[in-house]
Design a protein around this motif. Structure first.
Motif, PDB file in Angstrom:
ATOM      1  N   VAL A   1      36.966  44.175  32.934  1.00 39.32           N
ATOM      2  CA  VAL A   1      36.545  44.671  34.246  1.00 39.32           C
ATOM      3  C   VAL A   1      35.282  45.509  34.108  1.00 39.32           C
ATOM      4  O   VAL A   1      35.259  46.496  33.374  1.00 39.32           O
ATOM      5  CB  VAL A   1      37.673  45.492  34.913  1.00 39.32           C
ATOM      6  CG1 VAL A   1      37.207  46.092  36.230  1.00 39.32           C
ATOM      7  CG2 VAL A   1      38.907  44.622  35.124  1.00 39.32           C
TER       8      VAL A   1
ATOM      9  N   ARG B   1      40.120  45.452  47.592  1.00 42.74           N
ATOM     10  CA  ARG B   1      39.429  45.849  46.364  1.00 42.74           C
ATOM     11  C   ARG B   1      38.278  44.885  46.092  1.00 42.74           C
ATOM     12  O   ARG B   1      38.331  43.729  46.496  1.00 42.74           O
ATOM     13  CB  ARG B   1      40.379  45.788  45.148  1.00 42.74           C
ATOM     14  CG  ARG B   1      41.639  46.535  45.306  1.00 42.74           C
ATOM     15  CD  ARG B   1      42.673  46.358  44.201  1.00 42.74           C
ATOM     16  NE  ARG B   1      42.422  45.378  43.181  1.00 42.74           N
ATOM     17  CZ  ARG B   1      42.799  45.506  41.903  1.00 42.74           C
ATOM     18  NH1 ARG B   1      43.443  46.577  41.507  1.00 42.74           N
ATOM     19  NH2 ARG B   1      42.555  44.563  41.021  1.00 42.74           N
TER      20      ARG B   1
ATOM     21  N   ILE C   1      36.318  43.510  42.656  1.00 44.14           N
ATOM     22  CA  ILE C   1      36.432  43.476  41.204  1.00 44.14           C
ATOM     23  C   ILE C   1      35.331  42.586  40.637  1.00 44.14           C
ATOM     24  O   ILE C   1      35.106  41.477  41.136  1.00 44.14           O
ATOM     25  CB  ILE C   1      37.814  42.917  40.761  1.00 44.14           C
ATOM     26  CG1 ILE C   1      38.961  43.736  41.361  1.00 44.14           C
ATOM     27  CG2 ILE C   1      37.905  42.831  39.240  1.00 44.14           C
ATOM     28  CD1 ILE C   1      39.095  45.153  40.851  1.00 44.14           C
TER      29      ILE C   1
ATOM     30  N   ALA D   1      35.316  48.086  39.499  1.00 42.12           N
ATOM     31  CA  ALA D   1      36.556  48.045  40.272  1.00 42.12           C
ATOM     32  C   ALA D   1      36.472  49.156  41.305  1.00 42.12           C
ATOM     33  O   ALA D   1      36.238  50.315  40.957  1.00 42.12           O
ATOM     34  CB  ALA D   1      37.770  48.257  39.367  1.00 42.12           C
TER      35      ALA D   1
END
Length: 159
Positions: free
Chosen positions: A51, A63, A65, A54
């Motif tokens: 990731v 969200r 990402i 985020a």
């Protein structure tokens, strides 16, 4: 290219054409693990090496990402039931061939720690499903590394 994925619910976790399930033990309690998953979304960048970005969007029910390698996802949180469940689906992705993606993190207390089970559930073109299955080993390794890193991070925070 960005793709709008099919809206799926929690039931998809159990019925998806491809379900990859991984489990790992943590020493941190379920409450601390759930807090890291559901409330500290930017913290994912610190413990999940794949990731790169985020963040919660909107009122926290969505969200954004970004992953190493260029993966980009807009997600909707399906369940955030402390301390046992955190799940979300991908609404928009730049993954060619993806039709539906959902992930579920199940947390079960074990002594003073937590048994973490992560399910990666997907549907897509035949080629996408094959690639998802072929990615099992890499996803499993990434999950185990992430959980170990999160456990160390929570221990250092005194959680």
């Amino acid at each position: 290219m960005v793709h709008q994925l099919r809206e799926v619910g929690l039931d998809f976790i159990e019925t998806a054409p491809v379900r990859l399930v991984f489990a790992q033990q943590m020493s941190a309690p379920p409450e601390a693990v759930h807090r890291a998953l559901a409330e500290d979304v930017p913290g994912w960048e610190e413990w999940f090496s794949a990731v790169t970005l985020a963040r919660s969007t909107g009122d926290g029910s969505t969200r954004e990402i970004h992953l190493k390698g260029g993966g980009r996802f807009q997600e909707t949180v399906l369940a955030a039931k402390a301390p046992e469940l955190y799940a979300y689906r991908v609404d928009v992705a730049n993954a060619p061939g993806a039709r539906a993606i959902a992930e579920e993190w199940r947390l079960t207390p074990t002594g003073a720690g937590t048994h973490v089970r992560w399910t990666f559930a997907v549907d897509g073109t035949a080629a996408f499903r094959v690639v998802a299955r072929l990615g099992r080993a890499g996803l499993g390794r990434a999950f185990r590394d992430a959980v170990r890193t999160l456990d160390r991070r929570l221990a250092a925070q005194g959680s």
